[in-house]
Motif scaffolding. Sequence first.
Motif, PDB file in Angstrom:
ATOM      1  N   ARG A  29     -49.729  -6.605 -24.566  1.00 31.09           N
ATOM      2  CA  ARG A  29     -48.390  -7.123 -24.264  1.00 31.09           C
ATOM      3  C   ARG A  29     -48.334  -7.842 -22.918  1.00 31.09           C
ATOM      4  O   ARG A  29     -47.648  -8.861 -22.784  1.00 31.09           O
ATOM      5  CB  ARG A  29     -47.379  -5.980 -24.270  1.00 31.09           C
ATOM      6  CG  ARG A  29     -47.136  -5.385 -25.643  1.00 31.09           C
ATOM      7  CD  ARG A  29     -46.006  -4.387 -25.629  1.00 31.09           C
ATOM      8  NE  ARG A  29     -46.240  -3.304 -24.678  1.00 31.09           N
ATOM      9  CZ  ARG A  29     -45.373  -2.345 -24.392  1.00 31.09           C
ATOM     10  NH1 ARG A  29     -44.190  -2.337 -24.970  1.00 31.09           N
ATOM     11  NH2 ARG A  29     -45.658  -1.401 -23.538  1.00 31.09           N
ATOM     12  N   ALA A  30     -49.045  -7.314 -21.934  1.00 34.17           N
ATOM     13  CA  ALA A  30     -49.020  -7.947 -20.613  1.00 34.17           C
ATOM     14  C   ALA A  30     -49.634  -9.337 -20.662  1.00 34.17           C
ATOM     15  O   ALA A  30     -49.135 -10.291 -20.036  1.00 34.17           O
ATOM     16  CB  ALA A  30     -49.753  -7.071 -19.600  1.00 34.17           C
ATOM     17  N   GLU A  31     -50.719  -9.478 -21.425  1.00 33.25           N
ATOM     18  CA  GLU A  31     -51.357 -10.785 -21.555  1.00 33.25           C
ATOM     19  C   GLU A  31     -50.437 -11.772 -22.261  1.00 33.25           C
ATOM     20  O   GLU A  31     -50.356 -12.953 -21.883  1.00 33.25           O
ATOM     21  CB  GLU A  31     -52.667 -10.641 -22.332  1.00 33.25           C
ATOM     22  CG  GLU A  31     -53.755  -9.877 -21.591  1.00 33.25           C
ATOM     23  CD  GLU A  31     -54.973  -9.608 -22.458  1.00 33.25           C
ATOM     24  OE1 GLU A  31     -56.083  -9.838 -21.980  1.00 33.25           O
ATOM     25  OE2 GLU A  31     -54.799  -9.176 -23.616  1.00 33.25           O
ATOM     26  N   ASP A  78     -66.755  -6.314 -23.002  1.00 31.21           N
ATOM     27  CA  ASP A  78     -65.320  -6.450 -22.709  1.00 31.21           C
ATOM     28  C   ASP A  78     -64.601  -5.159 -23.086  1.00 31.21           C
ATOM     29  O   ASP A  78     -64.218  -4.957 -24.241  1.00 31.21           O
ATOM     30  CB  ASP A  78     -64.755  -7.644 -23.484  1.00 31.21           C
ATOM     31  CG  ASP A  78     -63.322  -7.992 -23.094  1.00 31.21           C
ATOM     32  OD1 ASP A  78     -62.625  -7.116 -22.542  1.00 31.21           O
ATOM     33  OD2 ASP A  78     -62.914  -9.137 -23.349  1.00 31.21           O
ATOM     34  N   THR A  79     -64.403  -4.274 -22.135  1.00 26.27           N
ATOM     35  CA  THR A  79     -63.792  -2.976 -22.424  1.00 26.27           C
ATOM     36  C   THR A  79     -62.331  -3.103 -22.844  1.00 26.27           C
ATOM     37  O   THR A  79     -61.852  -2.316 -23.657  1.00 26.27           O
ATOM     38  CB  THR A  79     -63.896  -2.053 -21.197  1.00 26.27           C
ATOM     39  OG1 THR A  79     -63.314  -2.713 -20.056  1.00 26.27           O
ATOM     40  CG2 THR A  79     -65.356  -1.736 -20.888  1.00 26.27           C
ATOM     41  N   GLN A  80     -61.617  -4.099 -22.316  1.00 23.78           N
ATOM     42  CA  GLN A  80     -60.223  -4.301 -22.710  1.00 23.78           C
ATOM     43  C   GLN A  80     -60.135  -4.692 -24.186  1.00 23.78           C
ATOM     44  O   GLN A  80     -59.300  -4.178 -24.940  1.00 23.78           O
ATOM     45  CB  GLN A  80     -59.586  -5.399 -21.852  1.00 23.78           C
ATOM     46  CG  GLN A  80     -58.124  -5.703 -22.185  1.00 23.78           C
ATOM     47  CD  GLN A  80     -57.204  -4.562 -21.856  1.00 23.78           C
ATOM     48  OE1 GLN A  80     -57.049  -4.192 -20.699  1.00 23.78           O
ATOM     49  NE2 GLN A  80     -56.586  -3.965 -22.868  1.00 23.78           N
ATOM     50  N   ASP A 122     -42.620  -7.733 -20.697  1.00 25.38           N
ATOM     51  CA  ASP A 122     -43.608  -7.437 -21.736  1.00 25.38           C
ATOM     52  C   ASP A 122     -43.046  -6.532 -22.831  1.00 25.38           C
ATOM     53  O   ASP A 122     -43.800  -6.024 -23.665  1.00 25.38           O
ATOM     54  CB  ASP A 122     -44.872  -6.812 -21.132  1.00 25.38           C
ATOM     55  CG  ASP A 122     -44.610  -5.446 -20.512  1.00 25.38           C
ATOM     56  OD1 ASP A 122     -43.435  -5.036 -20.451  1.00 25.38           O
ATOM     57  OD2 ASP A 122     -45.584  -4.797 -20.091  1.00 25.38           O
ATOM     58  N   ARG A 123     -41.722  -6.354 -22.879  1.00 24.89           N
ATOM     59  CA  ARG A 123     -41.107  -5.579 -23.952  1.00 24.89           C
ATOM     60  C   ARG A 123     -41.204  -6.378 -25.259  1.00 24.89           C
ATOM     61  O   ARG A 123     -40.880  -7.567 -25.288  1.00 24.89           O
ATOM     62  CB  ARG A 123     -39.648  -5.253 -23.643  1.00 24.89           C
ATOM     63  CG  ARG A 123     -39.484  -4.295 -22.483  1.00 24.89           C
ATOM     64  CD  ARG A 123     -38.004  -4.013 -22.197  1.00 24.89           C
ATOM     65  NE  ARG A 123     -37.326  -3.479 -23.366  1.00 24.89           N
ATOM     66  CZ  ARG A 123     -36.341  -4.100 -24.015  1.00 24.89           C
ATOM     67  NH1 ARG A 123     -35.921  -5.306 -23.614  1.00 24.89           N
ATOM     68  NH2 ARG A 123     -35.777  -3.540 -25.053  1.00 24.89           N
ATOM     69  N   PRO A 124     -41.647  -5.743 -26.348  1.00 26.44           N
ATOM     70  CA  PRO A 124     -41.805  -6.474 -27.615  1.00 26.44           C
ATOM     71  C   PRO A 124     -40.540  -7.203 -28.055  1.00 26.44           C
ATOM     72  O   PRO A 124     -40.623  -8.336 -28.565  1.00 26.44           O
ATOM     73  CB  PRO A 124     -42.192  -5.369 -28.600  1.00 26.44           C
ATOM     74  CG  PRO A 124     -42.873  -4.342 -27.760  1.00 26.44           C
ATOM     75  CD  PRO A 124     -42.150  -4.352 -26.449  1.00 26.44           C
ATOM     76  N   ALA A 125     -39.385  -6.580 -27.884  1.00 25.69           N
ATOM     77  CA  ALA A 125     -38.137  -7.220 -28.311  1.00 25.69           C
ATOM     78  C   ALA A 125     -37.893  -8.519 -27.543  1.00 25.69           C
ATOM     79  O   ALA A 125     -37.444  -9.519 -28.119  1.00 25.69           O
ATOM     80  CB  ALA A 125     -36.966  -6.264 -28.121  1.00 25.69           C
ATOM     81  N   GLU A 126     -38.170  -8.512 -26.240  1.00 30.00           N
ATOM     82  CA  GLU A 126     -37.964  -9.718 -25.443  1.00 30.00           C
ATOM     83  C   GLU A 126     -38.975 -10.801 -25.804  1.00 30.00           C
ATOM     84  O   GLU A 126     -38.634 -11.991 -25.853  1.00 30.00           O
ATOM     85  CB  GLU A 126     -38.061  -9.387 -23.951  1.00 30.00           C
ATOM     86  CG  GLU A 126     -36.845  -8.672 -23.387  1.00 30.00           C
ATOM     87  CD  GLU A 126     -36.847  -8.661 -21.862  1.00 30.00           C
ATOM     88  OE1 GLU A 126     -37.264  -9.668 -21.257  1.00 30.00           O
ATOM     89  OE2 GLU A 126     -36.434  -7.643 -21.284  1.00 30.00           O
ATOM     90  N   PHE A 176     -46.636 -16.430 -22.301  1.00 29.29           N
ATOM     91  CA  PHE A 176     -45.321 -17.004 -22.586  1.00 29.29           C
ATOM     92  C   PHE A 176     -44.714 -17.605 -21.322  1.00 29.29           C
ATOM     93  O   PHE A 176     -44.125 -18.693 -21.354  1.00 29.29           O
ATOM     94  CB  PHE A 176     -44.391 -15.930 -23.151  1.00 29.29           C
ATOM     95  CG  PHE A 176     -44.562 -15.698 -24.640  1.00 29.29           C
ATOM     96  CD1 PHE A 176     -45.718 -16.070 -25.287  1.00 29.29           C
ATOM     97  CD2 PHE A 176     -43.553 -15.088 -25.382  1.00 29.29           C
ATOM     98  CE1 PHE A 176     -45.882 -15.852 -26.651  1.00 29.29           C
ATOM     99  CE2 PHE A 176     -43.693 -14.870 -26.741  1.00 29.29           C
ATOM    100  CZ  PHE A 176     -44.859 -15.255 -27.382  1.00 29.29           C
ATOM    101  N   ARG A 177     -44.825 -16.890 -20.227  1.00 27.86           N
ATOM    102  CA  ARG A 177     -44.262 -17.401 -18.974  1.00 27.86           C
ATOM    103  C   ARG A 177     -44.903 -18.722 -18.559  1.00 27.86           C
ATOM    104  O   ARG A 177     -44.224 -19.622 -18.043  1.00 27.86           O
ATOM    105  CB  ARG A 177     -44.459 -16.377 -17.853  1.00 27.86           C
ATOM    106  CG  ARG A 177     -43.560 -15.144 -17.961  1.00 27.86           C
ATOM    107  CD  ARG A 177     -43.864 -14.168 -16.825  1.00 27.86           C
ATOM    108  NE  ARG A 177     -42.969 -13.016 -16.845  1.00 27.86           N
ATOM    109  CZ  ARG A 177     -43.033 -12.008 -15.981  1.00 27.86           C
ATOM    110  NH1 ARG A 177     -43.968 -12.022 -15.022  1.00 27.86           N
ATOM    111  NH2 ARG A 177     -42.188 -11.001 -16.056  1.00 27.86           N
ATOM    112  N   ALA A 178     -46.195 -18.845 -18.806  1.00 28.86           N
ATOM    113  CA  ALA A 178     -46.912 -20.039 -18.366  1.00 28.86           C
ATOM    114  C   ALA A 178     -46.760 -21.219 -19.319  1.00 28.86           C
ATOM    115  O   ALA A 178     -46.700 -22.373 -18.882  1.00 28.86           O
ATOM    116  CB  ALA A 178     -48.395 -19.705 -18.197  1.00 28.86           C
ATOM    117  N   ARG A 179     -46.637 -20.963 -20.625  1.00 26.77           N
ATOM    118  CA  ARG A 179     -46.743 -22.045 -21.595  1.00 26.77           C
ATOM    119  C   ARG A 179     -45.497 -22.294 -22.431  1.00 26.77           C
ATOM    120  O   ARG A 179     -45.404 -23.343 -23.072  1.00 26.77           O
ATOM    121  CB  ARG A 179     -47.908 -21.748 -22.558  1.00 26.77           C
ATOM    122  CG  ARG A 179     -49.274 -21.635 -21.906  1.00 26.77           C
ATOM    123  CD  ARG A 179     -49.747 -22.968 -21.325  1.00 26.77           C
ATOM    124  NE  ARG A 179     -49.834 -23.993 -22.340  1.00 26.77           N
ATOM    125  CZ  ARG A 179     -50.913 -24.196 -23.108  1.00 26.77           C
ATOM    126  NH1 ARG A 179     -51.975 -23.433 -22.965  1.00 26.77           N
ATOM    127  NH2 ARG A 179     -50.923 -25.156 -23.994  1.00 26.77           N
TER     128      ARG A 179
END
Length: 479
Positions: free
Chosen positions: A166-168, A24-26, A185-189, A173-176
């Motif tokens: 952050r993207a993950e 898993d390179t990511q 994906d901004r940390p503050a948001e 968050f959007r899904a659950r």
Amino acid sequence: MGRNPVTWLGSPAFPDAARVALADTQLRGNLAHATATIRTKRAAAVAELPDWERLRRAGEAIKDDVLSHLDVYLERLEAAVAARGGVVHWARDAEEANEIVLGLVRDAGTREVVKVKSMATAEIGLNEALAAGGVTAIETDLAELIVQLGDDRPSHILVPAIHRNRAEIRDLFRARMPHAGGVSDRPAELAEAARLHLRRKFLSAKVAISGANFAVADTGSVVVVESEGNGRMCLTLPETLITVLGIEKLVPTWTDLEVFLQLLPRSSTAERMNPYTSVWTGVTPGDGPRAFHLVLLDNGRTATLADRVGRQALRCIRCSACLNVCPVYERTGGQAYGSVYPGPIGAILTPQLGAGSADPATDALLRSLPFASSLCGACYEVCPVRIDIPEVLVHLRSRVVEAKGPYTPEAVSMAAAAWVMGSPRRFGLAQRLGSLLRFVARRGRIRRLPWPGSKWTDARDLPAPAAESFSAWWRRTRG
């Protein structure tokens, strides 16, 4: 002694899990970036203290004193908690601890609880036990919430969601998470979305469940250190507070606590002090929870205490410094260890806490863990309480080897190697024959050999041997 299987159930042995993680390179990229950042910051924070080594030795001495007189300090803690209006419960294992907590939640008449980040409750599989009993546990630490929403497993002691970028997290968050459909994906948001979600839970919760970093035996005080403040909301707003505490987490006095409040933040978050240090002592009328229950958890700790070499693992203050310097952890991540305690400390603590499992898969995992960390010593150098992890690794490895008996392929091959090396002539012949392996190497590495050599190359590459041994070179050049 009983065992709750949640922590280890279904986890493959470390070599099998590690192979998946290495592909898993990511994951490897996330881990390399995060651990390098934490390492650098920690080194700077530690360098500020000229007496850092004295603090380490003081922490080691205090912990060893507690472990040597654990019965005395536990009885002292129980008396102090009871004198201040708290109730102490004793749990021999995970199953008993979960039954106690579930019963207390039901007595409070609620079906939902908020939780402070806790390694002890993850160790016993408390969330799963509560869910089986019809109770929903809401993790309030941001990283633990991310893991929970993703039906995932933690991969780091300090940063459980270190394997997520952050993207993950945004997609999760959007899904659950309700009302987070448009979050970026901004940390503050992301942090704001979590705050709005949790605030409703804090204001409605009747019961909170926490672990603890320390408990002071003399006063009955319990301590949680954190960086977000969510823990303090759990510790002050609900009517009932239930704390699950490993029996080794004691310090004798307030003066002793001072040592660890210097060691822990620098070793974990690379800060001079934790942003939030919460201390509570029993029940205070008109301030905070109206009922306090302290569950003292054994779950293999007494058995570990009996091992004069392995018992030093119980000094651990869960700082994660050893994870951040371990080359094995950086490449495989915490989930490969199959336990809530990953990295070098997990390689020695988990096999001891879980010893004696009757489940074959669990037993295979536990036997593999002492081999899941290198012996480079970097973990010992950074440990704030001087746990000699390499010493314990070798100690536990010897147990695994001895348990296999004298006629395993490993034992036979070692005996054959000893016979070869016992004679200069045989050893020289073996070197000449071994040099032929260079013809099956690719780019200086041998990645696959037929049986029995495959027992080695299945787990690691083999450096290609030199065309000429050192002895042969010496004879040729020096006569």
